[in-house]
Motif scaffolding. Structure first.
Motif, PDB file in Angstrom:
ATOM      1  N   GLN A  28       0.898  -1.062   0.170  1.00 49.41           N
ATOM      2  CA  GLN A  28      -0.061  -0.028   0.043  1.00 49.41           C
ATOM      3  C   GLN A  28       0.924   1.356   0.047  1.00 49.41           C
ATOM      4  N   GLU A  29       1.933   1.290   0.782  1.00 49.66           N
ATOM      5  CA  GLU A  29       2.935   2.288   0.801  1.00 49.66           C
ATOM      6  C   GLU A  29       3.533   2.540  -0.657  1.00 49.66           C
ATOM      7  N   ILE A  30       3.864   1.633  -0.960  1.00 60.48           N
ATOM      8  CA  ILE A  30       4.538   1.444  -2.485  1.00 60.48           C
ATOM      9  C   ILE A  30       3.419   2.130  -3.576  1.00 60.48           C
ATOM     10  N   SER A  31       2.309   1.791  -3.467  1.00 57.58           N
ATOM     11  CA  SER A  31       1.230   2.403  -4.254  1.00 57.58           C
ATOM     12  C   SER A  31       1.123   3.910  -4.080  1.00 57.58           C
ATOM     13  N   GLU A  32       1.078   4.364  -2.844  1.00 56.42           N
ATOM     14  CA  GLU A  32       0.993   5.681  -2.599  1.00 56.42           C
ATOM     15  C   GLU A  32       2.261   6.626  -2.952  1.00 56.42           C
ATOM     16  N   VAL A  33       3.432   5.871  -3.000  1.00 52.77           N
ATOM     17  CA  VAL A  33       4.746   6.488  -3.552  1.00 52.77           C
ATOM     18  C   VAL A  33       4.581   6.650  -4.828  1.00 52.77           C
ATOM     19  N   SER A  34       4.141   5.541  -5.611  1.00 56.07           N
ATOM     20  CA  SER A  34       3.787   5.262  -6.870  1.00 56.07           C
ATOM     21  C   SER A  34       2.816   6.512  -7.615  1.00 56.07           C
ATOM     22  N   ALA A  35       1.800   6.749  -6.722  1.00 60.08           N
ATOM     23  CA  ALA A  35       0.761   7.698  -7.255  1.00 60.08           C
ATOM     24  C   ALA A  35       1.363   9.133  -7.386  1.00 60.08           C
ATOM     25  N   TYR A  36       2.083   9.315  -6.062  1.00 59.04           N
ATOM     26  CA  TYR A  36       2.951  10.591  -5.939  1.00 59.04           C
ATOM     27  C   TYR A  36       3.765  10.969  -6.898  1.00 59.04           C
ATOM     28  N   VAL A  37       4.643   9.673  -7.203  1.00 58.92           N
ATOM     29  CA  VAL A  37       5.597   9.793  -8.424  1.00 58.92           C
ATOM     30  C   VAL A  37       4.760  10.475  -9.867  1.00 58.92           C
ATOM     31  N   ASP A  38       3.774   9.572  -9.906  1.00 55.81           N
ATOM     32  CA  ASP A  38       3.012   9.811 -11.200  1.00 55.81           C
ATOM     33  C   ASP A  38       2.361  11.177 -11.370  1.00 55.81           C
ATOM     34  N   ASN A  39       1.805  11.541 -10.418  1.00 53.85           N
ATOM     35  CA  ASN A  39       1.204  13.032 -10.012  1.00 53.85           C
ATOM     36  C   ASN A  39       2.042  13.954 -10.290  1.00 53.85           C
ATOM     37  N   SER A  40       3.311  13.828  -9.587  1.00 49.57           N
ATOM     38  CA  SER A  40       4.528  14.795  -9.738  1.00 49.57           C
ATOM     39  C   SER A  40       5.074  14.701 -11.133  1.00 49.57           C
ATOM     40  N   ASN A 250      -4.157  21.681 -20.256  1.00 44.75           N
ATOM     41  CA  ASN A 250      -5.570  21.064 -20.149  1.00 44.75           C
ATOM     42  C   ASN A 250      -5.135  19.874 -19.629  1.00 44.75           C
ATOM     43  N   GLY A 251      -4.460  18.853 -20.088  1.00 41.63           N
ATOM     44  CA  GLY A 251      -4.108  17.343 -19.644  1.00 41.63           C
ATOM     45  C   GLY A 251      -3.710  17.549 -18.197  1.00 41.63           C
ATOM     46  N   ALA A 252      -2.572  18.421 -17.891  1.00 41.50           N
ATOM     47  CA  ALA A 252      -2.085  18.415 -16.524  1.00 41.50           C
ATOM     48  C   ALA A 252      -3.135  18.966 -15.435  1.00 41.50           C
ATOM     49  N   SER A 253      -3.877  19.712 -15.799  1.00 40.43           N
ATOM     50  CA  SER A 253      -5.042  20.302 -14.889  1.00 40.43           C
ATOM     51  C   SER A 253      -5.879  19.148 -14.333  1.00 40.43           C
ATOM     52  N   GLN A 254      -5.788  18.131 -14.882  1.00 40.68           N
ATOM     53  CA  GLN A 254      -6.335  16.914 -14.121  1.00 40.68           C
ATOM     54  C   GLN A 254      -5.903  16.634 -12.860  1.00 40.68           C
ATOM     55  N   LEU A 255      -4.642  17.213 -12.531  1.00 38.41           N
ATOM     56  CA  LEU A 255      -4.089  17.298 -11.302  1.00 38.41           C
ATOM     57  C   LEU A 255      -3.493  15.935 -10.729  1.00 38.41           C
ATOM     58  N   ALA A 256      -3.770  14.656 -11.414  1.00 37.10           N
ATOM     59  CA  ALA A 256      -3.367  13.340 -11.080  1.00 37.10           C
ATOM     60  C   ALA A 256      -3.225  12.368 -12.194  1.00 37.10           C
ATOM     61  N   ASP A 262      -7.693   8.458 -13.660  1.00 36.49           N
ATOM     62  CA  ASP A 262      -7.124   9.792 -13.619  1.00 36.49           C
ATOM     63  C   ASP A 262      -6.464   9.774 -15.172  1.00 36.49           C
ATOM     64  N   ILE A 263      -5.649   8.466 -15.372  1.00 34.73           N
ATOM     65  CA  ILE A 263      -4.779   8.681 -16.614  1.00 34.73           C
ATOM     66  C   ILE A 263      -5.809   8.449 -17.809  1.00 34.73           C
ATOM     67  N   ASN A 264      -6.845   7.997 -17.633  1.00 35.94           N
ATOM     68  CA  ASN A 264      -8.058   7.979 -18.766  1.00 35.94           C
ATOM     69  C   ASN A 264      -8.560   9.231 -18.740  1.00 35.94           C
ATOM     70  N   ALA A 265      -8.759   9.984 -17.813  1.00 31.82           N
ATOM     71  CA  ALA A 265      -9.337  11.415 -17.749  1.00 31.82           C
ATOM     72  C   ALA A 265      -8.153  12.247 -18.668  1.00 31.82           C
ATOM     73  N   VAL A 266      -6.958  12.063 -18.283  1.00 31.73           N
ATOM     74  CA  VAL A 266      -6.061  12.982 -19.044  1.00 31.73           C
ATOM     75  C   VAL A 266      -6.104  12.541 -20.461  1.00 31.73           C
ATOM     76  N   SER A 267      -6.261  11.255 -20.756  1.00 28.38           N
ATOM     77  CA  SER A 267      -6.172  10.801 -22.251  1.00 28.38           C
ATOM     78  C   SER A 267      -7.374  11.524 -23.036  1.00 28.38           C
ATOM     79  N   LYS A 268      -8.446  11.330 -22.303  1.00 25.45           N
ATOM     80  CA  LYS A 268      -9.723  12.246 -22.986  1.00 25.45           C
ATOM     81  C   LYS A 268      -9.583  13.593 -23.150  1.00 25.45           C
TER      82      LYS A 268
END
Length: 447
Positions: A28-40, A250-256, A262-268
């Protein structure tokens, strides 16, 4: 590699339940870090792409001004980006995202010198968000630069940029993105800034154009005298760079980007953003061909793309691709219709920024309400107390932004006009700002 995976799975099979629980927590912690990295990464890459829009504005403006002003316009764009960066660090970011507000959420209490506080719980690196927000501020300043080109002195313009990037823009941004009055009281929604960024720059540009006045020779004896740009291919390059930059805008304004949704939203958002620009171009081409006896105006085509992009910026996720084309097409039509209206009003907008950014920003913001199936006419709270998107709420946001930005900009422009002066001498303006302000020419071989 496959044998290593199988060996790992066999090891898991014989672990005690307590150890499996520890591994689950670790995963779970790795997942949080992974999301943190992806969002950043989304913020950083999006910010880099939006930063490249500064080059797009520079090329577009340098191409649409006369050759005697191209060096000045290029330098202004480099300088304003630098001013924006410093002002956002000094006070702008903390003004846009205040820890405390007054006047019912209409004004944040400013604090100085932003510094990052890294925390995994935020979901992204603090500096990545700061950088992404900073390049948005520079975009608003670039809009003003193009409108008042060819007849404003360098230092007064940069002083205005200081006020725009340190105070005017951040206050408007705080009203929604900082959780201020428009968000809390009216349910105002502006996903990536049709109003908060583009109309803010557009209102400041409109007021500046009125107060500074038109270029010498633009309007004489009731006649409009065209002043063609110096380099149409360069303007086309600027348009393509801006189009590219909008995917980050626009894409990065998804903010995640750290989850499936989230990645599907960025793509759309990428797809809808592109389609709106296409709609703006084609609509501008068709309408200019109709109005100008078969001739398609290249500059209208370029601004049609920008108008389409601005129009979709307030809500690039909710519409279908077909709706995105229509939203962008209306933006392209508005650009074509607004340019001659400004000429009739004797408002000199050198690059067409007011139609593309202000008018299309208003249109894009209002039409957000239509993107939601349950859109209502007036702001109203649901069972959870959340205020839904409404036509009236969107209109209130547009009007509030127009009043505040126009008033604040007028105060700054008039103050500059009364003190240091904003226009060069008639002699310097006729000779060109390159010689008068920069000391070199963009195209010396053609002098």
């Amino acid at each position: 590699m496959k044998s290593l995976i199988k060996g790992s799975m066999r090891g898991l099979a014989v672990l005690p339940f307590a150890a499996l629980g520890a591994l689950s927590a670790s995963a779970q912690e790795i997942s949080e870090v992974s999301a943190y990295v992806d969002n950043s990464y989304l913020f950083l890459i999006g910010g880099l792409i939006v930063m490249f829009m500064a080059a797009g504005f520079c090329m577009l403006e340098a191409g649409l001004v006369r050759k005697k002003n191209a060096a000045m316009q290029s330098m202004k764009n480099v300088a304003l980006f630098s001013v924006a960066g410093i002002m956002v660090w000094l006070v702008g970011y903390n003004m846009a995202y205040p820890s405390e507000t007054i006047l019912g959420g209409w004004l944040g209490i400013p604090t100085f010198f932003w510094s990052p506080v890294e925390d995994l719980a935020t979901g992204y690196a603090a500096s990545s968000d700061w950088f992404f927000q900073m390049v948005f501020v520079a975009t608003a300043a670039s809009i003003v630069s193009g409108t008042v080109a060819e007849r404003v002195k360098l230092w007064p313009f940069l002083i205005f940029t200081v006020f725009l990037t340190a105070f005017i823009y951040p206050v408007v941004a705080s009203w929604e993105w900082g959780g201020g009055a428009l968000d809390a009281q009216f349910g105002f929604s502006d996903f990536a800034g049709s109003t908060l960024v583009h109309s803010t720059g557009g209102w400041a540009a409109l007021v500046g154009a009125i107060i500074i006045g038109p270029r010498i020779g633009k309007f004489v004896n009731g006649q409009v005298h065209p002043m063609p740009g110096s380099n149409i291919p360069l303007a086309a390059l600027g348009t393509f760079i801006l189009w590219f930059g909008w995917f980050g805008f626009n894409g990065a304004s998804q903010l995640a980007a750290g989850s499936f949704d989230d990645i599907n939203a960025v793509s759309k958002i990428f797809a809808n953003t592109n389609m709106a620009a296409c709609g703006g171009v084609i609509a501008a081409m068709i309408l200019t061909a109709i109005l100008y006896k078969g001739k398609v105006d290249a500059t209208m085509c370029f601004n049609g793309a920008i108008g389409g992009l601005v129009s979709i910026t307030a809500e690039p996720l909710a519409p279908t691709m077909g709706a995105s084309i229509l939203i962008g097409a209306v933006g392209g039509i508005l650009v074509v219709l607004t340019v001659p209206l400004l000429d009739k009003l004797k408002i000199d907008d050198v690059v067409g920024a007011i139609p593309a950014h202000l008018v299309c920003g208003i249109w894009g913001t209002i039409i957000v309400a239509a993107s939601y199936g349950n859109a209502i006419m007036i702001p109203a709270a649901d069972a959870d107390g959340a205020i839904g998107v409404s036509y009236m709420g969107q209109l209130i946001g547009v009007i509030a932004t127009g009043i505040f930005v126009s008033a604040a900009s007028a105060i700054v422009w008039f103050a500059l006009k009364a003190t240091v002066g904003v226009r060069p001498s008639e002699e310097d303006e006729i000779a060109g700002m390159d010689k008068a302000e920069v000391g070199l020419e963009a195209y010396p071989e053609f002098s």
